[in-house]
Design a protein around this motif. Structure first.
Motif, PDB file in Angstrom:
ATOM      1  N   TYR A  50      -3.505 -12.006   5.668  1.00  0.00           N
ATOM      2  CA  TYR A  50      -2.395 -12.160   4.732  1.00  0.00           C
ATOM      3  C   TYR A  50      -2.312 -10.923   3.830  1.00  0.00           C
ATOM      4  O   TYR A  50      -3.239 -10.604   3.093  1.00  0.00           O
ATOM      5  CB  TYR A  50      -2.651 -13.417   3.908  1.00  0.00           C
ATOM      6  N   MET A  51      -1.200 -10.207   3.910  1.00  0.00           N
ATOM      7  CA  MET A  51      -1.066  -8.917   3.237  1.00  0.00           C
ATOM      8  C   MET A  51      -0.265  -8.990   1.943  1.00  0.00           C
ATOM      9  O   MET A  51      -0.092  -7.987   1.271  1.00  0.00           O
ATOM     10  CB  MET A  51      -0.329  -7.932   4.172  1.00  0.00           C
ATOM     11  N   ARG A  52       0.268 -10.174   1.632  1.00  0.00           N
ATOM     12  CA  ARG A  52       1.336 -10.225   0.628  1.00  0.00           C
ATOM     13  C   ARG A  52       1.002  -9.565  -0.705  1.00  0.00           C
ATOM     14  O   ARG A  52       1.853  -8.953  -1.314  1.00  0.00           O
ATOM     15  CB  ARG A  52       1.773 -11.669   0.399  1.00  0.00           C
ATOM     16  N   LEU A 111      -1.443  -5.475   0.162  1.00  0.00           N
ATOM     17  CA  LEU A 111      -0.738  -4.272   0.617  1.00  0.00           C
ATOM     18  C   LEU A 111       0.233  -3.726  -0.441  1.00  0.00           C
ATOM     19  O   LEU A 111       0.204  -2.530  -0.757  1.00  0.00           O
ATOM     20  CB  LEU A 111      -0.024  -4.557   1.942  1.00  0.00           C
ATOM     21  N   PRO A 112       1.090  -4.590  -1.022  1.00  0.00           N
ATOM     22  CA  PRO A 112       1.981  -4.070  -2.067  1.00  0.00           C
ATOM     23  C   PRO A 112       1.217  -3.431  -3.224  1.00  0.00           C
ATOM     24  O   PRO A 112       1.616  -2.388  -3.738  1.00  0.00           O
ATOM     25  CB  PRO A 112       2.739  -5.323  -2.532  1.00  0.00           C
ATOM     26  N   CYS A 129       0.001   0.032  -2.204  1.00  0.00           N
ATOM     27  CA  CYS A 129       1.132   0.970  -2.094  1.00  0.00           C
ATOM     28  C   CYS A 129       1.668   1.361  -3.462  1.00  0.00           C
ATOM     29  O   CYS A 129       1.896   2.542  -3.750  1.00  0.00           O
ATOM     30  CB  CYS A 129       2.264   0.351  -1.273  1.00  0.00           C
ATOM     31  N   LEU A 130       1.882   0.371  -4.308  1.00  0.00           N
ATOM     32  CA  LEU A 130       2.512   0.670  -5.595  1.00  0.00           C
ATOM     33  C   LEU A 130       1.578   1.448  -6.514  1.00  0.00           C
ATOM     34  O   LEU A 130       1.974   2.440  -7.131  1.00  0.00           O
ATOM     35  CB  LEU A 130       2.981  -0.628  -6.268  1.00  0.00           C
ATOM     36  N   GLU A 162       1.242   4.999  -5.287  1.00  0.00           N
ATOM     37  CA  GLU A 162       2.441   5.810  -5.465  1.00  0.00           C
ATOM     38  C   GLU A 162       2.615   6.188  -6.934  1.00  0.00           C
ATOM     39  O   GLU A 162       3.017   7.313  -7.253  1.00  0.00           O
ATOM     40  CB  GLU A 162       3.672   5.074  -4.932  1.00  0.00           C
ATOM     41  N   VAL A 163       2.289   5.244  -7.819  1.00  0.00           N
ATOM     42  CA  VAL A 163       2.330   5.574  -9.252  1.00  0.00           C
ATOM     43  C   VAL A 163       1.343   6.696  -9.548  1.00  0.00           C
ATOM     44  O   VAL A 163       1.662   7.650 -10.291  1.00  0.00           O
ATOM     45  CB  VAL A 163       2.020   4.323 -10.108  1.00  0.00           C
ATOM     46  N   LEU A 222       6.594   4.217   0.726  1.00  0.00           N
ATOM     47  CA  LEU A 222       5.546   3.380   0.131  1.00  0.00           C
ATOM     48  C   LEU A 222       6.115   2.159  -0.569  1.00  0.00           C
ATOM     49  O   LEU A 222       5.634   1.038  -0.384  1.00  0.00           O
ATOM     50  CB  LEU A 222       4.722   4.207  -0.870  1.00  0.00           C
ATOM     51  N   VAL A 278       7.581  -0.428   1.953  1.00  0.00           N
ATOM     52  CA  VAL A 278       6.528  -1.239   2.570  1.00  0.00           C
ATOM     53  C   VAL A 278       6.018  -2.277   1.576  1.00  0.00           C
ATOM     54  O   VAL A 278       5.860  -3.458   1.908  1.00  0.00           O
ATOM     55  CB  VAL A 278       5.384  -0.339   3.085  1.00  0.00           C
ATOM     56  N   ALA A 279       5.789  -1.838   0.348  1.00  0.00           N
ATOM     57  CA  ALA A 279       5.275  -2.758  -0.666  1.00  0.00           C
ATOM     58  C   ALA A 279       6.209  -3.952  -0.855  1.00  0.00           C
ATOM     59  O   ALA A 279       5.785  -5.106  -0.781  1.00  0.00           O
ATOM     60  CB  ALA A 279       5.092  -2.024  -1.990  1.00  0.00           C
ATOM     61  N   PHE A 280       7.483  -3.677  -1.045  1.00  0.00           N
ATOM     62  CA  PHE A 280       8.416  -4.768  -1.317  1.00  0.00           C
ATOM     63  C   PHE A 280       8.760  -5.570  -0.064  1.00  0.00           C
ATOM     64  O   PHE A 280       9.043  -6.761  -0.154  1.00  0.00           O
ATOM     65  CB  PHE A 280       9.657  -4.256  -2.044  1.00  0.00           C
ATOM     66  N   SER A 329       6.693  -6.400   2.227  1.00  0.00           N
ATOM     67  CA  SER A 329       5.600  -7.362   2.358  1.00  0.00           C
ATOM     68  C   SER A 329       5.654  -8.393   1.231  1.00  0.00           C
ATOM     69  O   SER A 329       5.464  -9.584   1.450  1.00  0.00           O
ATOM     70  CB  SER A 329       4.265  -6.605   2.340  1.00  0.00           C
ATOM     71  N   MET A 330       5.940  -7.922   0.022  1.00  0.00           N
ATOM     72  CA  MET A 330       5.888  -8.798  -1.139  1.00  0.00           C
ATOM     73  C   MET A 330       6.955  -9.877  -1.104  1.00  0.00           C
ATOM     74  O   MET A 330       6.737 -11.001  -1.549  1.00  0.00           O
ATOM     75  CB  MET A 330       6.088  -7.943  -2.403  1.00  0.00           C
ATOM     76  N   GLN A 371       8.284 -11.352   1.422  1.00  0.00           N
ATOM     77  CA  GLN A 371       8.269 -12.228   2.574  1.00  0.00           C
ATOM     78  C   GLN A 371       7.127 -13.212   2.399  1.00  0.00           C
ATOM     79  O   GLN A 371       5.990 -12.815   2.109  1.00  0.00           O
ATOM     80  CB  GLN A 371       8.091 -11.370   3.840  1.00  0.00           C
ATOM     81  N   LYS A 391       5.167 -14.874   4.258  1.00  0.00           N
ATOM     82  CA  LYS A 391       3.913 -14.668   4.978  1.00  0.00           C
ATOM     83  C   LYS A 391       3.339 -13.271   4.754  1.00  0.00           C
ATOM     84  O   LYS A 391       2.335 -12.906   5.347  1.00  0.00           O
ATOM     85  CB  LYS A 391       4.146 -14.864   6.477  1.00  0.00           C
ATOM     86  N   GLY A 392       4.025 -12.459   3.943  1.00  0.00           N
ATOM     87  CA  GLY A 392       3.513 -11.127   3.639  1.00  0.00           C
ATOM     88  C   GLY A 392       3.633 -10.137   4.769  1.00  0.00           C
ATOM     89  O   GLY A 392       3.051  -9.065   4.732  1.00  0.00           O
ATOM     90  N   PHE A 452      10.746   6.357  -5.353  1.00  0.00           N
ATOM     91  CA  PHE A 452      10.039   5.133  -5.724  1.00  0.00           C
ATOM     92  C   PHE A 452      11.032   4.019  -6.047  1.00  0.00           C
ATOM     93  O   PHE A 452      10.974   2.924  -5.508  1.00  0.00           O
ATOM     94  CB  PHE A 452       9.164   5.443  -6.950  1.00  0.00           C
TER      95      PHE A 452
END
Lengths: 467, 467, 467
Positions: A14-16, A19-20, A23-24, A27-28, C271, C274-276, C278-279, C281, C283-284, C320
């Motif tokens: 489960y990446m929810r 992963l975000p 990434c975030l 990137e920041v 980046l 991808v983050a959003f 996954s976020m 959805q 199931k991620g 971003f």
């Protein structure tokens, strides 16, 4: 109509949130570091008019942009389409191949601009970037794409981002040691990109060894169309490799020569790949895996020497040998590495990047050691190896020795770095899939419920067919 | 689980020793010949600094590399991806299309560097190569790729390599006659590449006529995805054709003009192709075969004249006509050629290369004959047609006559050469497949046992379905 | 074996006379207009040698061709392969996506050469064209490709040609107002291409609202392979976007800087996409729609400001934000627009072009308003914003105001033009398909009777399976 999902995943993929978050946050961090450090170099800055006068340039065409931008775009295509599509050969991992390659490369180029910038373009507290920095960032990420090839299908996107962070860092350190401390030449990256990237990736996959990987054996092959997609990657790598090996060479003859040598080496490599692919197969048929990969070994193996006076026939010889070595590697070495050394190398990077990379380093050392003022001309000799300043007195044979040392350093960095990163990636909370779910896009991607996947299930007795 | 193979092949297609032997021997021959003959030209040699002084050049940007390398890469993509993917439309011959094209082109460019080098770049016993030689080698191989289109799916890789050897040789001779003896212009190769390549290939396929080819009729069509892959080839050919026609034109206005003319001609060609594709079909629907091929005829047909003052509207007219001629050819001529003249032209090169190539030669002759000092300017007139030295007194109308003679010479060389090579390829030991196994990758390639092929068999009553 | 066709089409989609007539008449019109108006510009004309002397140029390399041709080819690929393949995600509309895009773009570039020529390159009664005109024509057509994204699958080729005719005309007018009357900068077209193109297309699709479109719902999704084809489009757009935004910038630092800024913005955008993805959805998992589209928003959003001193970190910030905005748009806004505002946006151009285009206009206005002589240098400041002649006294903040006005003008032109064109396209005789036949190649194309389509029917209970 919802198709039954894999039951009882042993691992949490489960990446929810994970992963975000990665990434975030990263990137920041990039934005902050770029804000503090990165500025335009003099040829991209609006003060260019003044700069031109200082440099006594009479025309805008002398801007480095026009010397390198076409090559940059070719390299860019190699990284994103070349590697991304080459890895698309797996029947159900196309999204992962092209998508994760996209993700890691997009992050990697930013971090590489910083890491390489600190080492090579740092001036008065700022990193000053231009088109050459963009090429170098792409190159650096190329080594990560290579390592990705070894672990393709077996890792989560978070693991890939972590590997990218570390590998780019180590790449920049290794590159600094080779180019600045040892003062060696490696414009096409036989050592810095291929040898380092491949042995790094092989070490990582060794440490991540999965004893039960045969559970997903049915997904480790290709289908007809996935092989055709992979050929897009192959051809773009093959066609643009002359740009790769010449992209950051000196203006003029060096770029010109590097392109010609690479063109020749790659052409020869295709012939021997076809010859050995047919010869090593009982029925004499050609194997797409070889055509997709071993044909490229000639480009890897002239990475160091292409800008030198390797000569067209020297390039043909290198390509000739590498097509053979690489194809033989696919047939005999890859199975051996997996069964005996527990190195599971999904794309066979050992055959395409590791061995040809080593050969490339050796050919570079020999070509450098064999250089004479007669062949290069007095000025050309000094320019080709940058025998100026503290290196004024260096002889070709000493240069050859340093070149050879560069191979050893790259190998050591790869093994040590790969071991470290492998150990980190082995930690249990990065969300990698269980062995039976490897090489399957379903784990991290929304996959369309298409007819083909119905067909797939129809022929898969373990799973119920769709109604 | 092994899927039953085709039983009772009438012919021996076993490649295991024949193909490797040819590849290895020929590549060794290339290495020896390159070793004896090929060296870097002055702009790629490390003595460039001295050369620059001799030529009074002040900047590295004056190196021919920067004038031509971007065009070279575009041409390179056209040869390997353009032709390779365009021929991928057949439902079960994707590996052969892209893979054999890759093989023959990789061999062909080496042999072309030698053959063209002896004729055009020979100095003090050495062939001196630079980026323009690479482009010319790709051009030469382009004519082989065209001929390959006529025999696609019906020949073994050995036959293709043999054809390449001979065709490259004859191409170089023909090119020498046209460019040096007749002193005519053909920068984009309407005559040397397209007319010669196409009529050569058509002659070969005529001699290799297979009366029972309808046995593999079910495999001569496309499927949905193979048509989409083919569009990759089409578009890269279409987009990069301006680079093709301008790649070896004179620096400056000629390259610039050739690109513009080609851009215009190709744009017009798309409109008339669509118009006639719809008009000639009972239901008014568009046919992918036309879109994939006839849209390119406009590029072929300005190959000779693009660098001349054809003007943008002249280019539109040429493109307009060729879209029509080519589409009509696909609908009416191809079936006629097959049934009456026994010319089995798999890709329809008669419509895409032969007729538009002839038109291109004629348009070139007319444009040359119509040239005036008024339109070109005094200097431009001499530069455009190289009316210097022994050709100082040549008039435009004489030039037009020589241009027309070039068409005739190219045709004669194509027919004679094609007949010779066809006869050689007809020999019974080159491993071509029986008629019922044509257009089928299975014969020369390891094909993955994928679901789709199961589906394929499901609907093929002759063969048992997989369990 | 003929597969049963859709029965009872409510609408007449027969193209046989209508489509050819439009294509042929319009192409004849192009030839006539080109004949009257279009000639080679001084750098493509055979009088170039004289021109060189006049301009005091010492080398052919100063010809604009060498400054811009590589970027032109990249832009060309974006228009034909980038847009064409990006729209290939639909499971049964691949021919339409790539084929109609090809058709409308091939017509559009011709008409754009004329329209833009009259406004910008008109001299002594003639339009004088060079490589920059080709780029601008491609740009103009880019805005049509964007609008095509909104109506993809729902319109006939005739409607597309009509839309192209009008949209190119309005584009040229809008561009003239922005660049010449308001004297604003928009080298990468955030306003002229993206904002205008997207809101134009959204207005058209609003007017063409089809209440029963859920009848073809099963065809509005993707299949595994169509998503991979679409990734070819995505990657070529992503990789070449630095060329897009720099293609028509001033020689030297401006082109260089525009490429760097765009490179940075696009990298950051991946980046956050991808983050959003996954976020948002449950199931991620990652959604291919987002990866295919939102990753490109960063390129759109620096279209105006990339050639300014936006700085690399400024570009990262823009990228971003746009990755987030665009992905959120796909998840929440697109369904809202469809259900509440009756805007059926097939490709989601609102998320990829409209919103990022607006952001791009705003970022451009702010960057312009914030410009100082300190940052740009005295000469650079004047050069960057062309503060010469009548604009000598314009201040950055006034420039920022005019930039903002450009956004408003583009929006107004888009809404008004879209409403007009939508009304014209709503006329009942253009041959669009009934709602149940939308998103289906079968309507306008000869589709091969392939196995896969058999499979398709197998799982489609409405239609009889093939025997």
């Amino acid at each position: 109509m919802e198709r039954p999902r894999h039951q009882g995943m042993a691992k949490n993929t489960y990446m929810r949130w994970r992963l975000p978050l990665v990434c975030l946050l990263w990137e920041v961090a990039m934005i902050v570091l770029f804000g503090v450090f990165v500025r335009f170099g003099p040829e991209a800055d609006a003060h260019w008019e003044e700069e031109k006068r200082k440099m006594n340039l009479t025309s805008d065409i002398e801007n480095d942009f026009y010397f390198r931008y076409p090559s940059f775009q070719d390299v860019h295509v190699m990284i994103f389409v070349g590697f991304g599509f080459l890895m698309m050969f797996l029947k159900r991992y196309g999204f992962g191949a092209v998508g994760f390659n996209f993700l890691l490369a997009a992050f990697g180029i930013q971090w590489a601009l910083l890491m390489q910038g600190w080492f090579h373009s740092f001036k008065n507290g700022k990193i000053l970037i231009g088109v050459e920095n963009l090429i170098n960032a792409d190159f650096c990420v190329g080594s990560v794409c290579i390592a990705f090839g070894a672990i393709l299908g077996k890792t989560s996107p978070i693991q890939l981002l972590i590997m990218t962070l570390f590998q780019v860092t180590l790449f920049a350190v290794n590159e600094y040691i080779l180019l600045n401390l040892l003062h060696i030449k490696d414009a096409g990256g036989s050592m810095t990109i291929h040898t380092f990237g491949a042995y790094f990736g092989l070490t990582v996959t060794r440490i991540l060894y999965r004893p039960n990987l045969e559970q997903s054996k049915d997904k480790q092959g290709s289908v007809y169309h996935s092989d055709l997609f992979a050929m897009i990657g192959t051809l773009y790598l093959w066609m643009y490799w002359p740009s790769f090996n010449s992209a950051i060479s000196e203006h003029g003859d060096a770029q010109h020569r590097a392109a010609i040598n690479t063109y020749c080496s790659l052409a020869a490599c295709v012939l021997t790949t076809v010859a050995f692919s047919s010869m090593l197969q009982k029925k004499g048929k050609l194997d797409m895996v070889h055509i997709q990969n071993a044909t490229l070994a000639g480009g890897v193996a002239v990475g160091t020497s292409a800008e030198m006076m390797l000569t067209p026939y020297g390039s043909l010889i290198v390509g000739f040998i590498c097509g053979i070595v690489s194809t033989v590697g696919y047939v005999y070495l890859t199975p051996f590495l997996e069964s005996r050394l527990h190195i599971q190398d999904t794309c066979g990077i050992h055959n395409l990047h590791a061995m040809p990379g080593l050969i490339g380093g050796i050919v570079g050392a020999i070509t450098a050691a064999a250089a004479t003022e007669d062949v290069y001309g007095k000025e050309g000799f000094i320019k080709a190896f940058d025998f100026t300043g503290p290196y004024q007195a260096r002889t070709p044979s000493v240069q050859g020795g340093f070149q050879a040392a560069g191979i050893v350093v790259s190998l050591l960095m790869a093994f040590a770095g790969g071991a470290l990163v492998g150990a980190i990636l082995k930690l249990p909370f990065w969300g990698d899939a269980a062995a039976e779910n490897c090489f399957e896009d379903d784990v991290y991607w929304e996959v369309p419920e298409d007819e083909e996947s119905d067909v797939y299930h129809m022929h898969n007795p373990d799973k119920p067919a769709s109604p």
